[in-house]
Design a protein around this motif. Structure first.
Motif, PDB file in Angstrom:
ATOM      1  N   ILE A   1     -31.559 -59.274  35.689  1.00 51.45           N
ATOM      2  CA  ILE A   1     -32.113 -58.340  36.670  1.00 51.45           C
ATOM      3  C   ILE A   1     -31.395 -57.005  36.549  1.00 51.45           C
ATOM      4  O   ILE A   1     -30.168 -56.936  36.604  1.00 51.45           O
ATOM      5  N   LEU A   2     -32.182 -55.948  36.392  1.00 51.32           N
ATOM      6  CA  LEU A   2     -31.657 -54.588  36.386  1.00 51.32           C
ATOM      7  C   LEU A   2     -32.141 -53.906  37.660  1.00 51.32           C
ATOM      8  O   LEU A   2     -33.335 -53.647  37.820  1.00 51.32           O
ATOM      9  N   ASN A   3     -31.212 -53.652  38.556  1.00 49.28           N
ATOM     10  CA  ASN A   3     -31.513 -53.006  39.835  1.00 49.28           C
ATOM     11  C   ASN A   3     -31.302 -51.505  39.667  1.00 49.28           C
ATOM     12  O   ASN A   3     -30.176 -51.033  39.571  1.00 49.28           O
ATOM     13  N   ALA A   4     -32.396 -50.759  39.619  1.00 53.07           N
ATOM     14  CA  ALA A   4     -32.314 -49.312  39.415  1.00 53.07           C
ATOM     15  C   ALA A   4     -32.103 -48.562  40.719  1.00 53.07           C
ATOM     16  O   ALA A   4     -32.077 -47.327  40.720  1.00 53.07           O
ATOM     17  N   ALA A   5     -31.960 -49.279  41.816  1.00 52.04           N
ATOM     18  CA  ALA A   5     -31.733 -48.656  43.125  1.00 52.04           C
ATOM     19  C   ALA A   5     -30.563 -49.336  43.827  1.00 52.04           C
ATOM     20  O   ALA A   5     -30.586 -49.575  45.029  1.00 52.04           O
ATOM     21  N   ALA A   6     -29.527 -49.650  43.048  1.00 55.82           N
ATOM     22  CA  ALA A   6     -28.379 -50.372  43.601  1.00 55.82           C
ATOM     23  C   ALA A   6     -27.576 -49.461  44.522  1.00 55.82           C
ATOM     24  O   ALA A   6     -27.699 -48.236  44.496  1.00 55.82           O
TER      25      ALA A   6
ATOM     26  N   GLY B   1     -26.503 -53.259  37.859  1.00 54.48           N
ATOM     27  CA  GLY B   1     -26.935 -52.319  38.885  1.00 54.48           C
ATOM     28  C   GLY B   1     -26.736 -50.874  38.472  1.00 54.48           C
ATOM     29  O   GLY B   1     -25.708 -50.516  37.897  1.00 54.48           O
ATOM     30  N   VAL B   2     -27.731 -50.061  38.776  1.00 56.64           N
ATOM     31  CA  VAL B   2     -27.676 -48.615  38.551  1.00 56.64           C
ATOM     32  C   VAL B   2     -27.854 -47.938  39.901  1.00 56.64           C
ATOM     33  O   VAL B   2     -28.899 -48.097  40.543  1.00 56.64           O
ATOM     34  N   GLU B   3     -26.846 -47.215  40.344  1.00 57.10           N
ATOM     35  CA  GLU B   3     -26.901 -46.564  41.659  1.00 57.10           C
ATOM     36  C   GLU B   3     -27.587 -45.211  41.520  1.00 57.10           C
ATOM     37  O   GLU B   3     -26.940 -44.167  41.467  1.00 57.10           O
ATOM     38  N   ALA B   4     -28.910 -45.256  41.490  1.00 55.76           N
ATOM     39  CA  ALA B   4     -29.704 -44.043  41.278  1.00 55.76           C
ATOM     40  C   ALA B   4     -30.506 -43.704  42.522  1.00 55.76           C
ATOM     41  O   ALA B   4     -31.029 -44.590  43.206  1.00 55.76           O
TER      42      ALA B   4
ATOM     43  N   PHE C   1     -31.457 -35.920  40.669  1.00 54.26           N
ATOM     44  CA  PHE C   1     -30.519 -36.958  40.242  1.00 54.26           C
ATOM     45  C   PHE C   1     -30.556 -37.089  38.721  1.00 54.26           C
ATOM     46  O   PHE C   1     -31.625 -37.166  38.115  1.00 54.26           O
ATOM     47  N   ASP C   2     -29.385 -37.142  38.098  1.00 53.42           N
ATOM     48  CA  ASP C   2     -29.283 -37.249  36.638  1.00 53.42           C
ATOM     49  C   ASP C   2     -29.253 -38.724  36.236  1.00 53.42           C
ATOM     50  O   ASP C   2     -28.229 -39.393  36.373  1.00 53.42           O
ATOM     51  N   LEU C   3     -30.382 -39.211  35.752  1.00 51.68           N
ATOM     52  CA  LEU C   3     -30.489 -40.616  35.337  1.00 51.68           C
ATOM     53  C   LEU C   3     -30.067 -40.813  33.883  1.00 51.68           C
ATOM     54  O   LEU C   3     -29.896 -41.953  33.436  1.00 51.68           O
ATOM     55  N   ARG C   4     -29.877 -39.725  33.146  1.00 56.82           N
ATOM     56  CA  ARG C   4     -29.588 -39.828  31.711  1.00 56.82           C
ATOM     57  C   ARG C   4     -28.350 -40.659  31.372  1.00 56.82           C
ATOM     58  O   ARG C   4     -28.379 -41.398  30.368  1.00 56.82           O
ATOM     59  N   PRO C   5     -27.270 -40.601  32.154  1.00 53.74           N
ATOM     60  CA  PRO C   5     -26.102 -41.424  31.791  1.00 53.74           C
ATOM     61  C   PRO C   5     -26.382 -42.923  31.782  1.00 53.74           C
ATOM     62  O   PRO C   5     -25.607 -43.689  31.202  1.00 53.74           O
TER      63      PRO C   5
END
Length: 250
Positions: free
Chosen positions: A123-128, A149-152, A158-162
């Motif tokens: 599971i990849l949580n893009a709104a962690a 988890g990705v805290e985006a 918001f810079d999602l590139r990293p």
């Protein structure tokens, strides 16, 4: 009956993977089986055909341009938005958008029974994050699930590139292990959609337009304008590598 839904997907496959125009795909199938996509599906196939032809023309043009003209080869934001927002369909809680790769919303991420029935292993949580969808590995402790988890924030600034590369690696490693991956955010549209597009660009060499078209066959997504621009920049950075790979293949 094998004449409408299934034939639509087969035609789309021939158009995207084999590079056939819609008429050519129909001509290839009909000697073996009569098909009849419904009017809505047919219109979607025509839109796909036009989008693919635009991309083919763009690629042919790109072959004649020097490296300094890379910026002109990438579609502007307006064209990307048109591709994303034309002929949209209602969005389900979860859809498989690539073999063993799913995009879903928060309700799916919290439904452990559904996750088990889908066979999700990663599971990849893009709104962690504490103030967003605060699940985490502990939440799935009773399931055999690997979590990332990705805290985006779903905001154009918001810079999602990293997170593009690390998310792509997480998805790719999971799929190489024959796993099944759920990528989700709150609605399964913007953050999760952007990360899946980045994965397809990184790991499968798709252009941004091709990646959008591939995902939209099964789910409508809507990365915000900031994420779209970041994906455009990703394409610019990847294109020299893709060109070198193409030359080596030739």
């Amino acid at each position: 009956m094998g004449v409408s839904r299934s034939s639509t997907l087969v035609l789309a496959y021939l158009m995207i993977v084999e590079g056939l125009r819609l008429q050519e795909a129909v001509a290839a199938v009909r000697p073996h089986r009569d098909i009849c996509p419904n009017p809505g599906f047919l219109q979607q196939l025509r839109s796909l055909d036009r989008g693919l032809e635009r991309e083919r023309r763009r690629r042919r043009k790109a072959q004649t341009l020097c490296h300094s003209a890379l910026e002109e080869e990438t579609p502007p934001l307006l064209e990307l938005r048109q591709i994303l927002w034309t002929n949209r369909k209602p969005v389900a809680p979860v859809n498989q958008v690539w073999p063993n790769l799913y995009i879903g919303d928060e309700s799916v991420a919290r439904d452990k029974t559904l996750l088990s029935s889908l066979g999700v292993t990663h599971i990849l949580n893009a709104a962690a994050g504490r103030h967003r969808i605060n699940t985490g590995q502990q939440f799935y402790s009773d399931l055999e699930v690997e979590y990332y988890g990705v805290e985006a924030a779903d905001h154009p600034e918001f810079d999602l590139r990293p997170f593009f590369n690390s998310s792509a690696l997480f998805i790719n490693n999971a799929l190489e292990q024959n796993g099944k991956v759920l990528v989700h955010c709150a609605m399964g549209l913007s953050r999760s959609g952007a990360l899946v597009l980045a994965y397809l660009m990184f790991c499968h060499g798709l252009s941004l337009v091709d990646a959008i078209i591939a995902v939209r066959l099964n789910r409508d997504i809507g990365p915000n304008s900031g994420f779209l621009e970041q994906l455009r920049q990703l394409e610019l950075s990847l294109r020299p590598q893709s060109r070198e790979m193409t030359e080596e293949d030739d």
